[in-house]
Enzyme design. Structure first.
Site, PDB file in Angstrom:
ATOM      1  N   ILE A 158       0.833  -1.209   0.000  1.00 53.73           N
ATOM      2  CA  ILE A 158       0.000   0.000   0.000  1.00 53.73           C
ATOM      3  C   ILE A 158       0.862   1.250   0.000  1.00 53.73           C
ATOM      4  CG2 ILE A 158      -1.742   1.293   1.282  1.00 53.73           C
ATOM      5  CD1 ILE A 158      -2.824  -1.417   2.285  1.00 53.73           C
ATOM      6  N   SER A 177      11.198   2.500   6.347  1.00 50.23           N
ATOM      7  CA  SER A 177      10.959   1.072   6.128  1.00 50.23           C
ATOM      8  C   SER A 177      12.205   0.301   6.528  1.00 50.23           C
ATOM      9  CB  SER A 177      10.636   0.821   4.644  1.00 50.23           C
ATOM     10  OG  SER A 177      10.482  -0.553   4.379  1.00 50.23           O
ATOM     11  N   ARG A 178      12.006  -0.967   6.880  1.00 50.41           N
ATOM     12  CA  ARG A 178      13.144  -1.805   7.254  1.00 50.41           C
ATOM     13  C   ARG A 178      14.037  -2.112   6.059  1.00 50.41           C
ATOM     14  NH1 ARG A 178      10.176  -6.393  11.078  1.00 50.41           N
ATOM     15  NH2 ARG A 178       9.588  -4.979  12.795  1.00 50.41           N
ATOM     16  N   THR A 179      13.440  -2.135   4.873  1.00 50.12           N
ATOM     17  CA  THR A 179      14.187  -2.492   3.671  1.00 50.12           C
ATOM     18  C   THR A 179      14.090  -1.368   2.646  1.00 50.12           C
ATOM     19  OG1 THR A 179      12.240  -3.653   2.801  1.00 50.12           O
ATOM     20  CG2 THR A 179      13.872  -4.976   3.978  1.00 50.12           C
ATOM     21  N   THR A 236      -4.550   5.542   7.369  1.00 53.33           N
ATOM     22  CA  THR A 236      -5.478   4.549   6.825  1.00 53.33           C
ATOM     23  C   THR A 236      -5.009   3.146   7.177  1.00 53.33           C
ATOM     24  OG1 THR A 236      -4.309   4.520   4.683  1.00 53.33           O
ATOM     25  CG2 THR A 236      -6.184   6.029   4.883  1.00 53.33           C
ATOM     26  N   ARG A 238      -4.066   1.308  10.941  1.00 52.95           N
ATOM     27  CA  ARG A 238      -4.821   0.870  12.097  1.00 52.95           C
ATOM     28  C   ARG A 238      -4.812   2.001  13.126  1.00 52.95           C
ATOM     29  NH1 ARG A 238      -6.802  -2.406   9.306  1.00 52.95           N
ATOM     30  NH2 ARG A 238      -6.823  -4.685   9.513  1.00 52.95           N
ATOM     31  N   GLU A 267     -12.449   1.908  17.788  1.00 48.62           N
ATOM     32  CA  GLU A 267     -13.586   1.984  16.858  1.00 48.62           C
ATOM     33  C   GLU A 267     -14.797   1.215  17.398  1.00 48.62           C
ATOM     34  OE1 GLU A 267     -12.378   0.771  12.949  1.00 48.62           O
ATOM     35  OE2 GLU A 267     -10.684   2.148  12.918  1.00 48.62           O
ATOM     36  N   HIS A 285     -13.704   4.093   8.522  1.00 47.80           N
ATOM     37  CA  HIS A 285     -12.922   2.918   8.121  1.00 47.80           C
ATOM     38  C   HIS A 285     -13.335   2.433   6.726  1.00 47.80           C
ATOM     39  CE1 HIS A 285     -10.308  -0.399  10.060  1.00 47.80           C
ATOM     40  NE2 HIS A 285     -10.156  -0.430   8.752  1.00 47.80           N
ATOM     41  N   GLY A 287     -11.218   2.234   4.025  1.00 48.92           N
ATOM     42  CA  GLY A 287     -10.046   1.924   3.212  1.00 48.92           C
ATOM     43  C   GLY A 287     -10.281   0.975   2.053  1.00 48.92           C
TER      44      GLY A 287
END
Length: 323
Positions: A158, A177-179, A236, A238, A267, A285, A287
């Site tokens: 996403i 990001s980790r990668t 968008t 959690r 929620e 919610h 998405g």
């Protein structure tokens, strides 16, 4: 031979329900509201397979009950609502619905970016209230999106889809990001950043991480204080990824320009102050809420269930290492 018994916790789109009734014996007819605890427990106890949603909490206590359940198909990409270790110990296969909701969620992310920047919800309410006196040079001035810096926290499917859409707005991308990730053809440059550096640099920060113990309140008071006072936060992913109280405090003190929220910590309950903040756009919610996406999600659940019930591996099984 009788078809497997399938429990579905919530009413799904008509094409999915039709396919489910054709392939399986339904434990009961689902309703368009959350099931009672007793109904949910009975469904997991008596059915061979079940489809649950992100609002259904499947914890250790529930899974300790005797069950004939072989597979629990989660009608979502995330599966933080399920105790994966307990399910695995019970021999229950857990599946999710990856890939299918990438574009719909990325599209909605952009809807929120544009809505908060250009004050779309405010303008709509203004016109509907009959208060608009006509065009004026200084009326409801918003923020440019084109040419700004978009910070993406979580560069999975996403996050990358959101980044690709930014090329049309000539935005520079920084991501956490980790990668490392390489932009596709036609995309603008993507620069990997540590989260604190991303928060300081970005004009729009959008969240696309799963909910795990590590990402709970990933964005709290300390992180929000790093953001520009002209920046916007978009979520968008959690709700509990953001400390909602800290976000409200930052907005009230104008340490942040605004926010676009599709998800909330508890929620459907949300912080009461959010209702009165005009610089915030609130969505229920949505998405993955397109008909085509929600149908495909249901069909993926049924495909996984059919595979497991016939003794084949589930195409979308979630492993404990993913949790």
């Amino acid at each position: 031979m009788s078809p497997p018994i399938l429990y579905i916790s919530r009413l799904l789109p008509d094409p999915v329900m039709a396919a489910a009734r054709q392939q399986f014996q339904l434990f009961n007819e689902p309703r368009d509201i959350a099931p009672s605890w007793e109904t949910f427990k009975a469904g997991l106890r008596e059915a061979d397979a079940a489809i649950c949603t992100l609002t259904d909490r499947v914890d250790t206590a529930l899974l300790a009950e005797p069950t004939r359940l072989k597979i629990l198909a989660n009608y979502a990409v995330g599966y933080n609502n399920i105790d994966l270790a307990a399910a695995t110990a019970k021999g229950i296969v857990i599946t999710n619905t990856p890939d299918v909701l990438t574009d719909s969620t990325a599209d909605l992310t952009w809807a929120l970016i544009l809505a908060v920047a250009r004050r779309v919800a405010e303008g709509d309410a203004y016109v509907r209230a009959g208060a608009w006196p006509g065009w004026a040079p200084t009326q409801m001035l918003g923020t440019d999106v084109s040419g700004k810096v978009l910070g993406i926290v979580g560069m999975g499917r996403i996050g990358q889809a959101v980044a690709r859409r930014a090329a049309g707005f000539n935005m520079r991308i920084c991501y956490s990001s980790r990668t490392p990730h390489t932009p596709g053809q036609g995309s603008s440059q993507w620069d990997q950043r540590a989260l604190p550096d991303l928060l300081r640099e970005a004009d729009f920060v959008t969240l696309h991480v799963p909910l795990t113990p590590e990402t709970h309140h990933l964005i709290g008071a300390r992180q929000l204080a790093l953001m520009k006072p002209t920046a916007f936060l978009i979520n968008t992913s959690r709700g509990p990824v953001v400390d909602e109280g800290a976000l409200v405090d930052a907005l009230l003190r104008r340490r942040l320009a605004g926010a676009g929220l599709d998800v909330f910590e508890q929620e459907p309950v949300f912080h009461p102050s959010l209702r009165d903040l005009r610089q915030v756009v609130l969505l229920p919610h949505l998405g993955s809420a397109t008909l085509a996406t929600r149908v495909r999600m249901g069909m993926i659940c049924l495909e996984n269930i059919a595979a497991v019930c016939s003794g084949r591996p589930a195409p979308n099984q979630v492993s404990r290492t993913q949790a």
